[in-house]
Scaffold this motif. Sequence first.
Motif, PDB file in Angstrom:
ATOM      1  N   MET A 185       0.794  -1.369  -0.072  1.00 41.14           N
ATOM      2  CA  MET A 185       0.016  -0.026   0.264  1.00 41.14           C
ATOM      3  C   MET A 185       0.800   1.263   0.060  1.00 41.14           C
ATOM      4  SD  MET A 185      -2.571   1.515   3.104  1.00 41.14           S
ATOM      5  CE  MET A 185      -3.829   0.094   2.859  1.00 41.14           C
ATOM      6  N   LEU A 186       0.609   2.286  -0.856  1.00 42.11           N
ATOM      7  CA  LEU A 186       1.036   3.550  -0.843  1.00 42.11           C
ATOM      8  C   LEU A 186       0.075   4.354   0.042  1.00 42.11           C
ATOM      9  CD1 LEU A 186       2.295   3.983  -4.348  1.00 42.11           C
ATOM     10  CD2 LEU A 186       3.602   3.190  -2.380  1.00 42.11           C
ATOM     11  N   ARG A 187       0.628   5.140   1.056  1.00 43.24           N
ATOM     12  CA  ARG A 187      -0.552   5.745   1.909  1.00 43.24           C
ATOM     13  C   ARG A 187      -0.543   7.033   1.586  1.00 43.24           C
ATOM     14  NH1 ARG A 187       3.041   5.176   7.058  1.00 43.24           N
ATOM     15  NH2 ARG A 187       4.656   5.435   5.419  1.00 43.24           N
ATOM     16  N   LYS A 188      -1.816   7.437   1.946  1.00 44.51           N
ATOM     17  CA  LYS A 188      -2.193   8.725   1.771  1.00 44.51           C
ATOM     18  C   LYS A 188      -3.040   9.270   3.065  1.00 44.51           C
ATOM     19  CE  LYS A 188      -5.767  12.016  -0.289  1.00 44.51           C
ATOM     20  NZ  LYS A 188      -6.849  12.135  -1.247  1.00 44.51           N
ATOM     21  N   LEU A 189      -2.347  10.096   3.824  1.00 43.09           N
ATOM     22  CA  LEU A 189      -2.791  10.339   5.259  1.00 43.09           C
ATOM     23  C   LEU A 189      -3.363  11.845   5.036  1.00 43.09           C
ATOM     24  CD1 LEU A 189       0.365   9.465   7.383  1.00 43.09           C
ATOM     25  CD2 LEU A 189      -1.596   8.027   6.793  1.00 43.09           C
ATOM     26  N   THR A 190      -4.624  11.821   5.676  1.00 48.60           N
ATOM     27  CA  THR A 190      -5.231  13.139   5.719  1.00 48.60           C
ATOM     28  C   THR A 190      -5.149  13.618   7.191  1.00 48.60           C
ATOM     29  OG1 THR A 190      -7.077  12.426   4.065  1.00 48.60           O
ATOM     30  CG2 THR A 190      -7.422  14.504   5.346  1.00 48.60           C
ATOM     31  N   VAL A 191      -4.692  14.725   7.370  1.00 46.48           N
ATOM     32  CA  VAL A 191      -4.565  15.226   8.854  1.00 46.48           C
ATOM     33  C   VAL A 191      -5.169  16.627   8.952  1.00 46.48           C
ATOM     34  CG1 VAL A 191      -2.384  13.881   9.025  1.00 46.48           C
ATOM     35  CG2 VAL A 191      -2.467  16.462   8.320  1.00 46.48           C
ATOM     36  N   ARG A 192      -5.477  17.012  10.188  1.00 48.29           N
ATOM     37  CA  ARG A 192      -5.887  18.558  10.310  1.00 48.29           C
ATOM     38  C   ARG A 192      -4.805  19.132  11.343  1.00 48.29           C
ATOM     39  NH1 ARG A 192     -10.406  17.153  12.271  1.00 48.29           N
ATOM     40  NH2 ARG A 192     -11.703  17.684  10.579  1.00 48.29           N
ATOM     41  N   SER A 193      -4.355  20.083  10.895  1.00 48.74           N
ATOM     42  CA  SER A 193      -3.229  20.996  11.547  1.00 48.74           C
ATOM     43  C   SER A 193      -3.599  22.580  11.370  1.00 48.74           C
ATOM     44  CB  SER A 193      -2.184  20.765  10.706  1.00 48.74           C
ATOM     45  OG  SER A 193      -1.058  21.689  11.346  1.00 48.74           O
ATOM     46  N   GLN A 194      -3.772  23.127  12.456  1.00 48.47           N
ATOM     47  CA  GLN A 194      -3.908  24.660  12.770  1.00 48.47           C
ATOM     48  C   GLN A 194      -5.380  24.918  11.696  1.00 48.47           C
ATOM     49  OE1 GLN A 194      -0.599  26.495  11.306  1.00 48.47           O
ATOM     50  NE2 GLN A 194       0.476  26.428  13.342  1.00 48.47           N
ATOM     51  N   GLY A 195      -6.358  23.942  12.076  1.00 52.48           N
ATOM     52  CA  GLY A 195      -7.821  24.106  11.499  1.00 52.48           C
ATOM     53  C   GLY A 195      -7.866  23.860   9.903  1.00 52.48           C
ATOM     54  N   ARG A 196      -6.572  23.517   9.307  1.00 51.10           N
ATOM     55  CA  ARG A 196      -6.800  23.103   8.203  1.00 51.10           C
ATOM     56  C   ARG A 196      -6.516  21.644   7.742  1.00 51.10           C
ATOM     57  NH1 ARG A 196      -2.868  24.867   4.546  1.00 51.10           N
ATOM     58  NH2 ARG A 196      -1.213  24.890   6.252  1.00 51.10           N
ATOM     59  N   LEU A 197      -7.328  21.038   6.685  1.00 49.10           N
ATOM     60  CA  LEU A 197      -7.097  19.722   6.368  1.00 49.10           C
ATOM     61  C   LEU A 197      -5.768  19.498   5.018  1.00 49.10           C
ATOM     62  CD1 LEU A 197     -10.737  18.433   5.847  1.00 49.10           C
ATOM     63  CD2 LEU A 197      -9.230  17.859   7.658  1.00 49.10           C
ATOM     64  N   LEU A 198      -4.777  18.788   5.332  1.00 52.20           N
ATOM     65  CA  LEU A 198      -3.644  18.308   4.597  1.00 52.20           C
ATOM     66  C   LEU A 198      -3.909  16.943   4.114  1.00 52.20           C
ATOM     67  CD1 LEU A 198      -0.973  20.122   6.785  1.00 52.20           C
ATOM     68  CD2 LEU A 198      -2.418  21.214   5.003  1.00 52.20           C
ATOM     69  N   GLN A 199      -3.333  16.942   2.731  1.00 50.79           N
ATOM     70  CA  GLN A 199      -3.047  15.528   2.419  1.00 50.79           C
ATOM     71  C   GLN A 199      -1.675  15.427   2.089  1.00 50.79           C
ATOM     72  OE1 GLN A 199      -5.948  14.192   1.869  1.00 50.79           O
ATOM     73  NE2 GLN A 199      -7.195  15.876   2.015  1.00 50.79           N
ATOM     74  N   LEU A 200      -1.276  14.158   3.063  1.00 52.14           N
ATOM     75  CA  LEU A 200       0.404  13.905   2.944  1.00 52.14           C
ATOM     76  C   LEU A 200       0.366  12.644   2.395  1.00 52.14           C
ATOM     77  CD1 LEU A 200       1.155  15.048   6.552  1.00 52.14           C
ATOM     78  CD2 LEU A 200       1.095  16.338   4.439  1.00 52.14           C
ATOM     79  N   TYR A 201       1.492  12.427   1.498  1.00 52.63           N
ATOM     80  CA  TYR A 201       1.970  11.066   0.923  1.00 52.63           C
ATOM     81  C   TYR A 201       3.217  10.611   1.482  1.00 52.63           C
ATOM     82  CZ  TYR A 201      -1.939  12.787  -2.224  1.00 52.63           C
ATOM     83  OH  TYR A 201      -3.211  13.121  -2.412  1.00 52.63           O
ATOM     84  N   PRO A 202       3.278   9.815   2.364  1.00 49.62           N
ATOM     85  CA  PRO A 202       4.494   9.229   3.097  1.00 49.62           C
ATOM     86  C   PRO A 202       5.366   8.429   2.312  1.00 49.62           C
ATOM     87  CG  PRO A 202       2.888   8.707   4.273  1.00 49.62           C
ATOM     88  CD  PRO A 202       2.384   9.699   3.224  1.00 49.62           C
ATOM     89  N   ASP A 203       4.663   7.639   1.324  1.00 53.04           N
ATOM     90  CA  ASP A 203       5.239   6.593   0.526  1.00 53.04           C
ATOM     91  C   ASP A 203       5.747   7.088  -1.084  1.00 53.04           C
ATOM     92  OD1 ASP A 203       5.064   4.832   2.611  1.00 53.04           O
ATOM     93  OD2 ASP A 203       3.164   4.611   2.223  1.00 53.04           O
ATOM     94  N   LYS A 204       5.787   8.325  -1.275  1.00 51.30           N
ATOM     95  CA  LYS A 204       6.118   8.953  -2.545  1.00 51.30           C
ATOM     96  C   LYS A 204       7.323   9.652  -2.340  1.00 51.30           C
ATOM     97  CE  LYS A 204       1.546   9.151  -4.875  1.00 51.30           C
ATOM     98  NZ  LYS A 204       0.611  10.090  -5.469  1.00 51.30           N
TER      99      LYS A 204
END
Length: 420
Positions: A185-204
Amino acid sequence: MIYTRWRLLGALCLLLLPTVLLAQTTLTPAQYQQDFDYFWTTVNENYCYFEKKQTDWAKVRTYYGAQLPGITTKAQFTRLLENALNELYDNHASLSTNLPDSRRLLPSGTDVWAQYQQGKPVVVAVRVGYGAERSGLRPGMELVAVNDVPLTQAVPPLLGHCLKIVDEAAREVALNQALAGTHDMLRKLTVRSQGRLLQLYPDKPTAQLENIRYAGLLESRQIGTVGYIKINNSLGDNRLMTAFDSTLDALAATTGLVLDLRETPGGGNSTVARAIMGRFITLEQGYQRHEFAAEEREFGIKRSTIELVSPRAKPYTRPLVVLVGRWTGSMAEGITVGFDAMRRATILGTEMARLNGAIESFRLPNAGFGFNIPTERLYRIGGLPRENFVPAEQVDLTALPGTDAELNKALELLKAAAKP
């Protein structure tokens, strides 16, 4: 300390990629049943942490045994045993084989650690130098989804089917399994930081967790008058003893030393551990206590031993700070509690991997692969369970992002200790 019943490197259970299941002759239903019975009975008789689990192990036999008639391949049988072992929600228990879509092992196969805080999944640690950190993930961020699946949906399927109740420990293991993902699996992590949603791709651009490479068994340098040695997940490699000795000799004139154990999730052996600790003491001392649960369970007679460390030539006697974190696992945890018990070092960092006990390895009679479970309870000399140890000097990882706050604090402590 790690024991085996068959010749297997002690750190095997925590290697990032266990031996992938090989195609072999299909087993008969009777052979699958025999292997399953051996697996269940061996865990029942030897696993030493049932008392702190909510696992109904008798129900495991019934629940997974009912699935055996549908098993026709070793891949299916491997998945069944993976699921059965997961009922223990114990990161120190594993199979010695895996499938392409098996869950990555914790903690060696992940680069993020999270806990539920006030009901929300929050990042508490990020593995330095890995994809999660490079993608921008930081402690304190709230986790929302993995591969667009909300964690409220991704976590429950990873919880055991045979738990009396779902406790916080089970939820935390399942949460981190969801974040670690599977080998394919190549992961996509959705996180909330300082009120904003971010899309992060740790395996790319690459899945680094499947291809971990180190520059060497250890790294070292001198920072001003202070020496620094980092162990690169090599506590199971006997060559580390010679490498460590020569490195420490080269730093003999320093006013203090930092020993960095924050990248040691893969276990090790006590020979290497005692060799390292032995360079920092001048008198023989105990470093950890063992309890043998199977003997007590069978006979009702408690058996425990204290393992000693003997001093070695050219001891380093100046102040020592040991850095630990979520990827300080198994034998590195033993070294840590050993230095603490011997009052030889200041332990600095965060909670460690909290891996339970010493593992033993067993081999299935027909399938040919093995499984590893904790069979000895381990304690600090004073009686504290090793997995419950917390550093006296803790560091807030959410402060000063982008800096090595732990190393900086260690240098401050050693600088202060060097003052006349």
